[in-house]
Design an enzyme around this catalytic site. Structure first.
Site, PDB file in Angstrom:
ATOM      1  N   ASP A  78       0.974  -1.254  -0.129  1.00  0.00           N
ATOM      2  CA  ASP A  78       0.020  -0.032   0.053  1.00  0.00           C
ATOM      3  C   ASP A  78       0.857   1.396   0.049  1.00  0.00           C
ATOM      4  OD1 ASP A  78       0.841  -0.288   2.638  1.00  0.00           O
ATOM      5  OD2 ASP A  78      -1.089  -0.994   3.502  1.00  0.00           O
ATOM      6  N   ASN A 147      -8.118  -3.363  14.409  1.00  0.00           N
ATOM      7  CA  ASN A 147      -9.388  -3.785  13.942  1.00  0.00           C
ATOM      8  C   ASN A 147      -9.442  -4.697  13.101  1.00  0.00           C
ATOM      9  OD1 ASN A 147      -8.483  -2.514  11.661  1.00  0.00           O
ATOM     10  ND2 ASN A 147      -9.475  -0.925  11.729  1.00  0.00           N
ATOM     11  N   HIS A 149      -7.828  -5.343  10.170  1.00  0.00           N
ATOM     12  CA  HIS A 149      -7.483  -4.911   8.805  1.00  0.00           C
ATOM     13  C   HIS A 149      -5.851  -5.738   8.456  1.00  0.00           C
ATOM     14  CE1 HIS A 149      -5.075  -0.923  10.073  1.00  0.00           C
ATOM     15  NE2 HIS A 149      -4.312  -1.559   9.590  1.00  0.00           N
ATOM     16  N   GLU A 154      -9.732  -2.186   5.358  1.00  0.00           N
ATOM     17  CA  GLU A 154     -10.299  -1.729   6.577  1.00  0.00           C
ATOM     18  C   GLU A 154     -11.653  -2.724   6.768  1.00  0.00           C
ATOM     19  OE1 GLU A 154      -9.030  -0.142   8.770  1.00  0.00           O
ATOM     20  OE2 GLU A 154      -8.151   1.532   8.225  1.00  0.00           O
TER      21      GLU A 154
END
Length: 256
Positions: A78, A147, A149, A154
């Protein structure tokens, strides 16, 4: 269930190491083994604080003449939208400083999404095409977010998602603010490989360090396979290894 230091949990190989240094060395050894087995390997690489010691170990192995990156190719997961490759907080800059400049990989063999791409959808398609034209990723290195991810996929990211522009959650922005002078400087969007892109890698190694990652790892290994925990989709892959330090694994298997 009885759990050993090296065992298979719901189809995922889990290795628990005594501390973060040992976990990073173990992860580096898995990547080094891949390079020894296939010097022309295509590596999927990650950024952030988690893989830093892994990259330091790989640099040391390279300096000792135990591995070479000369024939390898890399694709990063990313990049922030809006940051140039020479911005100090860009992931291109991170990779250049922490790994690429310290091993024998040619710059042209390293690939990171372009945060300043004028046509982001076209750039994402070209990034996917480039991965495929290189034969796909042989080994993908991942971290995991609090979380759940992976990369910047996400919660809510679908299993068939591909490289694309995404909005970052407030939680992710807050966690990444420590790398910037001000929270206001943290980009709100990123380009990320998708879940389907990651799952096409032949092997996947996920490294998690610290007690802050325990809940996400537990959801990934034992919870429902759902887009609310994107890492849970890794259970659909037959070649995943999760490397944990003792802090990340503490209490993880007590009730299983």
């Amino acid at each position: 269930m009885g759990f050993k230091v090296n065992d298979v949990v719901n189809g995922i190989r889990v290795i628990v190491c005594e501390d973060s240094d040992a976990a990073s060395r173990t992860t580096a050894d898995l990547i080094a083994d891949q390079l020894r087995e296939r010097p022309q390997s295509v590596l999927g690489l990650a950024t952030g604080g988690t893989p830093l010691k892994t990259y330091e170990n790989l640099i040391e192995l390279h300096r000792d003449g135990q591995i070479s990156f000369a024939e390898a190719t890399s694709f990063n997961l990313d990049e922030y939208v809006g940051l140039s490759g020479d911005h100090p907080q860009s992931y291109r800059s991170f990779m250049n400083q922490t790994l690429f400049s310290k091993v024998d990989i040619a710059p042209g063999r390293t690939h990171v999404p372009d945060g300043l791409a004028s046509d982001v959808p076209a750039h994402c398609t070209a990034y996917e095409d480039s991965i495929q034209s290189h034969g796909g990723i042989d080994l993908q290195l991942l971290g995991i977010g609090h979380n759940g991810h992976i990369a910047f996929n996400e919660p809510g990211s679908s299993a068939d998602s591909r490289t694309r522009r995404v909005d970052l959650t407030d939680d992710t922005i807050e966690k990444n603010a420590r790398f910037f002078d001000s929270p206001d400087e943290v980009p709100r969007e990123a380009i990320t490989m998708g879940i389907a892109t990651i799952l096409q890698a032949k092997k996947i190694v996920l490294l998690a360090i610290g007690s802050g990652k325990t809940a996400a790892i537990k959801s990934m290994l034992f919870g429902e396979v759902t887009d609310e925990v994107p890492a849970s989709f890794l259970r659909q892959h037959v070649g995943v290894t999760v490397v944990l330090d003792a802090a990340a694994a503490d209490g993880l298997f007590d009730s299983q």
